[in-house]
Design an enzyme around this catalytic site. Structure first.
Site, PDB file in Angstrom:
ATOM      1  N   ASP A 253      35.274  35.801  60.344  1.00 18.43           N
ATOM      2  CA  ASP A 253      35.537  36.794  59.232  1.00 18.43           C
ATOM      3  C   ASP A 253      36.621  36.510  58.439  1.00 18.43           C
ATOM      4  O   ASP A 253      37.845  36.821  58.842  1.00 18.43           O
ATOM      5  CB  ASP A 253      35.530  38.297  59.942  1.00 18.43           C
TER       6      ASP A 253
ATOM      7  N   ASP B  80      34.609  36.185  51.593  1.00 17.64           N
ATOM      8  CA  ASP B  80      34.598  37.076  52.615  1.00 17.64           C
ATOM      9  C   ASP B  80      33.406  36.834  53.601  1.00 17.64           C
ATOM     10  O   ASP B  80      32.250  37.302  53.158  1.00 17.64           O
ATOM     11  CB  ASP B  80      34.588  38.411  52.471  1.00 17.64           C
TER      12      ASP B  80
HETATM   13  C1  LIG Z   1      32.439  46.264  51.527  1.00 13.28           C
HETATM   14  S1  LIG Z   1      33.037  45.748  52.988  1.00 13.28           S
HETATM   15  C2  LIG Z   1      31.679  46.068  54.197  1.00 13.28           C
HETATM   16  C3  LIG Z   1      31.658  44.786  55.148  1.00 13.28           C
HETATM   17  N1  LIG Z   1      30.581  44.837  56.159  1.00 13.28           N
HETATM   18  C4  LIG Z   1      29.390  44.358  55.913  1.00 13.28           C
HETATM   19  O1  LIG Z   1      29.030  43.670  55.066  1.00 13.28           O
HETATM   20  C5  LIG Z   1      28.377  44.739  57.203  1.00 13.28           C
HETATM   21  C6  LIG Z   1      28.223  43.573  58.053  1.00 13.28           C
HETATM   22  C7  LIG Z   1      27.527  43.837  59.173  1.00 13.28           C
HETATM   23  C8  LIG Z   1      28.092  44.703  60.356  1.00 13.28           C
HETATM   24  C9  LIG Z   1      27.157  44.750  61.219  1.00 13.28           C
HETATM   25  C10 LIG Z   1      25.900  44.187  61.598  1.00 13.28           C
HETATM   26  C11 LIG Z   1      25.480  43.503  60.426  1.00 13.28           C
HETATM   27  C12 LIG Z   1      26.258  43.234  59.317  1.00 13.28           C
HETATM   28  O2  LIG Z   1      27.102  44.864  56.374  1.00 13.28           O
HETATM   29  C13 LIG Z   1      26.823  45.954  55.770  1.00 13.28           C
HETATM   30  O3  LIG Z   1      27.780  46.777  55.320  1.00 13.28           O
HETATM   31  N2  LIG Z   1      25.941  45.941  55.119  1.00 13.28           N
HETATM   32  C14 LIG Z   1      24.601  44.872  55.411  1.00 13.28           C
HETATM   33  C15 LIG Z   1      23.304  45.231  55.733  1.00 13.28           C
HETATM   34  C16 LIG Z   1      23.054  46.292  54.310  1.00 13.28           C
HETATM   35  N3  LIG Z   1      21.783  46.625  54.326  1.00 13.28           N
HETATM   36  C17 LIG Z   1      23.987  47.255  53.969  1.00 13.28           C
HETATM   37  C18 LIG Z   1      25.569  46.799  54.067  1.00 13.28           C
HETATM   38  C19 LIG Z   1      33.108  45.006  55.987  1.00 13.28           C
HETATM   39  O4  LIG Z   1      33.654  45.831  56.387  1.00 13.28           O
HETATM   40  N4  LIG Z   1      33.253  43.658  56.466  1.00 13.28           N
HETATM   41  C20 LIG Z   1      34.454  43.269  57.229  1.00 13.28           C
HETATM   42  C21 LIG Z   1      34.049  42.445  58.496  1.00 13.28           C
HETATM   43  C22 LIG Z   1      32.751  42.939  59.231  1.00 13.28           C
HETATM   44  C23 LIG Z   1      32.968  44.429  59.846  1.00 13.28           C
HETATM   45  C24 LIG Z   1      31.767  45.142  60.567  1.00 13.28           C
HETATM   46  C25 LIG Z   1      31.328  44.027  61.612  1.00 13.28           C
HETATM   47  C26 LIG Z   1      31.168  42.806  61.109  1.00 13.28           C
HETATM   48  C27 LIG Z   1      32.456  42.308  60.210  1.00 13.28           C
HETATM   49  C28 LIG Z   1      35.740  42.453  56.605  1.00 13.28           C
HETATM   50  O5  LIG Z   1      34.973  41.278  56.092  1.00 13.28           O
HETATM   51  C29 LIG Z   1      35.917  43.220  55.053  1.00 13.28           C
HETATM   52  O6  LIG Z   1      36.715  44.096  55.638  1.00 13.28           O
HETATM   53  C30 LIG Z   1      37.304  45.209  54.762  1.00 13.28           C
HETATM   54  C31 LIG Z   1      36.909  45.121  53.444  1.00 13.28           C
HETATM   55  C32 LIG Z   1      37.513  45.712  52.386  1.00 13.28           C
HETATM   56  N5  LIG Z   1      38.274  46.672  52.829  1.00 13.28           N
HETATM   57  C33 LIG Z   1      38.863  46.713  54.072  1.00 13.28           C
HETATM   58  C34 LIG Z   1      38.316  45.851  54.950  1.00 13.28           C
END
Ligand SMILES: CSC[C@H](NC(=O)[C@H](Cc1ccccc1)OC(=O)N1CCC(N)CC1)C(=O)N[C@@H](CC1CCCCC1)[C@@H](O)COc1ccncc1
Length: 331
Positions: free
Chosen positions: A36, A220
């Site tokens: 990540d 990202d």
């Molecule tokens: C708009 S940042 C949303 C983003 N999390 C996503 O992209 C998740 C990823 C996921 C998680 C679990 C299963 C499948 C996919 O997936 C979805 O949110 N989606 C995918 C599927 C879709 N149908 C709905 C939307 C996110 O927090 N990333 C952080 C890393 C992420 C955290 C969750 C576990 C996987 C890794 C990181 O890089 C960015 O941290 C921040 C971003 C902005 N300020 C603060 C922190």
């Protein structure tokens, strides 16, 4: 030294995340971790978690590793953009990724994870590849795997070659010419507060003209979709019959049968086009005829994010030299 490891999509249908095998400790314990570049903690499901929070994930048990050492009095706690989070204590141990080993890497062992982690069986934890300034370990923050490895790498870089519905690779310490075509366009990175923040040179919707307006955002690998300013997003969905910004589904949705335009973004003079098929994600609920868009508004997020959907149409070089830069190439 160098390293090279597979980036495997966790879902056969949609590339919502990619995991990479990582071995921890002695004898080696192998976990599937989500690399990540949008965060800077290496944390794992561990033997310190209540079993009620583990549902199919592999765990790291430091007490089964002869090289594990407790980082006494240290803890960590992280919350991600999607509201998920975890916290726990910290050990150091050997960590190996694709043949590249770091000794005494801080391994943050989860003692608590949020329900969305428990329900995602394919993700056993994360490897943060953001800048170490974002690390949450207290009282002394810790270095990322990349920062620890950097000095020993042939070149202070890692590259992401993510693919649609197939395994790609993360390489460390070298740039594999076989993985891209043409030239790599490098642009500056602003690493304050700690993301790989760069400026895109603009965008185009379908065959429309290119809007040459700079868009600052983060590269990202840990985010599935693309989150951009409202002006860009409304220009895109204006071309999609039946698209609406749904409060209940938390973003732009449209009939799965809709014809979608491609989306092109610029990096310097280079142009990268995301094909229509990539711009639709899962149906909002299994079997529904309403689909979730790959391009969403960054209004609720606070920063623009170029996630996996953008990264997988390019070969991307994360250059950790001084100053840091990011390079994008076609493939
Ligand atoms: C708009 S940042 C949303 C983003 N999390 C996503 O992209 C998740 C990823 C996921 C998680 C679990 C299963 C499948 C996919 O997936 C979805 O949110 N989606 C995918 C599927 C879709 N149908 C709905 C939307 C996110 O927090 N990333 C952080 C890393 C992420 C955290 C969750 C576990 C996987 C890794 C990181 O890089 C960015 O941290 C921040 C971003 C902005 N300020 C603060 C922190």
């Amino acid at each position: 030294s160098t390293g090279s490891a597979a980036a495997v999509p966790i879902n056969a249908e949609f590339d919502i995340a990619y995991v990479t095998p990582v071995t921890l400790g002695t004898p080696p314990q192998t976990l599937q971790l989500d690399f990540d570049s949008g965060s800077s903690d290496l944390w794992v499901f561990s033997s310190h978690l209540p079993t009620s929070q583990i549902r199919g994930q592999e765990i790291y048990a430091p007490n089964k590793s002869s090289t594990a050492k407790l980082l006494d009095g240290h803890s960590w706690s992280i919350t991600y953009g999607d509201g998920s989070g975890s916290r726990g204590n910290v050990y150091t141990d050997n960590v190996t990724v694709g043949g590249l080993m770091v000794e005494r890497q801080a391994i943050e062992c989860a003692q608590q994870v949020s329900s969305s982690f428990t329900s995602e069986a394919h993700i056993d934890g994360l490897v943060g590849l953001g800048f170490s300034t974002l690390n949450t370990v207290s009282p002394k923050s810790q270095l990322t795997f990349f920062d620890n490895a950097k000095g020993a790498l042939d070149s202070p870089v890692f590259t992401a070659d993510l693919k649609h519905k197939q395994a790609g690779t993360y390489d460390f310490g070298f740039i594999d010419k076989a993985k891209y075509t043409g030239e790599i366009t490098y642009v500056p990175v602003n690493n304050d507060p700690g993301y790989w923040t760069f400026s895109s040179s603009g965008y185009a919707v379908g065959s429309g003209n290119f809007s040459a307006s700079p868009i600052s955002g983060i590269a990202d690998t840990g985010t599935s979709l693309i989150y951009l300013p409202t002006a860009v997003v409304t220009a895109y969905y204006r071309q999609v019959q039946g698209a609406t910004n749904s409060r209940s589904y938390g973003g732009y949705v449209f009939p799965c049968s809709a014809t979608l335009p491609s989306f092109t973004f610029g990096v310097g003079e280079a142009r990268f086009t995301i094909p229509p098929a990539y711009m639709s994600y899962a149906a909002v609920t299994p079997g529904s005829s309403t689909c979730f868009g790959g391009l969403q508004s960054s209004n609720g997020v606070g920063i623009n994010i170029w996630g996996d959907l953008a990264l997988k149409v390019a070969f991307v070089v994360f250059n950790g030299g001084t100053p840091p830069t990011i390079g994008w190439a076609a493939k």
